[in-house]
Design an enzyme around this catalytic site. Structure first.
Site, PDB file in Angstrom:
ATOM      1  CE  LYS A  54      -3.831  -2.333   2.387  1.00 48.02           C
ATOM      2  NZ  LYS A  54      -4.549  -2.590   3.636  1.00 48.02           N
ATOM      3  CD  GLN A  98      -3.353  -4.237   6.805  1.00 51.03           C
ATOM      4  OE1 GLN A  98      -3.461  -3.190   6.183  1.00 51.03           O
ATOM      5  NE2 GLN A  98      -3.812  -5.377   6.344  1.00 51.03           N
ATOM      6  CG  ASP A 121      -9.484   0.390   5.856  1.00 49.76           C
ATOM      7  OD1 ASP A 121      -9.185  -0.149   4.779  1.00 49.76           O
ATOM      8  OD2 ASP A 121      -8.737   0.421   6.848  1.00 49.76           O
TER       9      ASP A 121
HETATM   10  N1  GUN Z   1      -6.804  -6.452   6.731  1.00 45.49           N
HETATM   11  C1  GUN Z   1      -7.183  -7.189   5.653  1.00 45.49           C
HETATM   12  N2  GUN Z   1      -7.784  -6.409   4.736  1.00 45.49           N
HETATM   13  C2  GUN Z   1      -7.767  -5.150   5.223  1.00 45.49           C
HETATM   14  C3  GUN Z   1      -8.221  -3.902   4.716  1.00 45.49           C
HETATM   15  O1  GUN Z   1      -8.787  -3.786   3.619  1.00 45.49           O
HETATM   16  N3  GUN Z   1      -8.019  -2.823   5.538  1.00 45.49           N
HETATM   17  C4  GUN Z   1      -7.422  -2.929   6.751  1.00 45.49           C
HETATM   18  N4  GUN Z   1      -7.290  -1.803   7.484  1.00 45.49           N
HETATM   19  N5  GUN Z   1      -6.993  -4.078   7.247  1.00 45.49           N
HETATM   20  C5  GUN Z   1      -7.161  -5.178   6.477  1.00 45.49           C
END
Ligand code: GUN
Length: 291
Positions: A54, A98, A121
């Protein structure tokens, strides 16, 4: 004839160029670069890799990005304090914590602590409510990535029967909402589809899946989707990211390629799209906050 490939890498590359050019326009006009703060608690290898990907994608598109790495022993109060600091920082437009978090931290409390205006998110209950009501502030990244992957490969969802296998808060539930909604000027990604949600407890899963013009596999179970579940020619989008003996695989059995009309591979399908929609949301947050 084997299925055509829904190439997430290619669609993501196109969309990232579009986003990068909008970011460049903003910075040339004297605005702040859209800023994303990613927070990673602990040393989970998969989470470390996701955050690294990311971060790199943000840098490549000209976004301002910072990763806050905290040890697994971080207390909930310490994490909430960092989130409060990021909420108040005008150079941060998007905040991503995350998941999963270490067990001693209550995820729901952290999700609620992120300012809804910076919740790229789309996990905050206020944003989930807005999405459910058909007035989204943000679209959640993976569901939006799935819809863009279909649309940009010329696969219309309107009027189609879409079966979503999986009911998670991150994928299945919000994707079903987006698919069933009527598109409007403020909800352009809505799918206008007939939607069935199935999951691992669905009794006649094979028969339910056979109804699908578009089948979305998001159960988190390797190879749960087998060829007899797929209507010949259907599009199958595999959202599964399962690590089996060190190798990434999806929720779809490989032999589905010989029955389906379209298939998204794992890796290289939905994964790159999810990251792209995070960049999209960070740009969107900057527009909403800074104008
Ligand atoms: N863990 C797995 N997928 C995601 C996501 O799309 N966002 C976040 N913040 N954590 C994750």
């Amino acid at each position: 004839m084997p299925a055509q490939r829904l190439d997430g890498k290619a669609v993501a590359a196109t969309m990232r160029l579009e986003i990068a050019s909008r970011v460049a326009e903003r910075t040339l006009a004297g605005k702040r670069a859209p800023g994303l703060a990613a927070v990673l608690v602990g040393e989970d290898p998969a989470s470390q890799q996701y955050v690294k990907n990311k971060h790199k994608a943000c840098q490549d598109a000209g976004l301002a990005t910072a990763v806050h790495r905290l040890p697994a022993t971080t207390s909930q109060a310490e994490l909430l304090s960092l989130v409060a600091q990021l909420n108040a920082d005008p150079s941060v437009h998007g905040i991503l914590v995350q998941l999963p978090l270490p067990k001693h931290i209550e995820e729901a409390a952290v999700i609620r602590a992120v300012s809804p205006a910076k919740d790229v998110d789309c996990f905050h209950p206020e944003n989930v409510g807005l999405l459910a009501a058909g007035h989204p502030r943000f679209y959640p990244c993976t569901p939006h990535g799935v819809l863009q992957l279909l649309r940009r490969n010329g696969i219309a969802t309107a009027g189609k029967h879409v079966v979503v296998v999986g009911r998670s808060n991150i994928v299945g539930k919000p994707l079903a909402l987006m698919l069933m909604q009527k598109p409007t000027a403020t909800n352009p990604a809505a799918g206008d589809a007939t939607v069935t949600v199935a999951h691992t407890r669905t009794q006649n899963l094979t028969e339910v899946c056979q109804l699908a013009d578009i089948l979305i596999a998001a159960a988190g179970v390797p190879a749960i989707i087998t060829p007899e579940m797929v209507k010949p020619g259907a599009a199958v989008v595999d959202v599964g990211t399962n690590n089996v003996a060190g190798k990434w695989c999806g929720d779809m059995h490989e032999s589905v390629w010989s029955v389906a009309g379209w298939v998204s591979p794992v890796p290289g399908g939905v994964g790159p799209m999810t990251i792209t929609m995070l960049l999209y949301n960070t740009l969107e947050a900057a527009k909403q906050i800074d104008g």
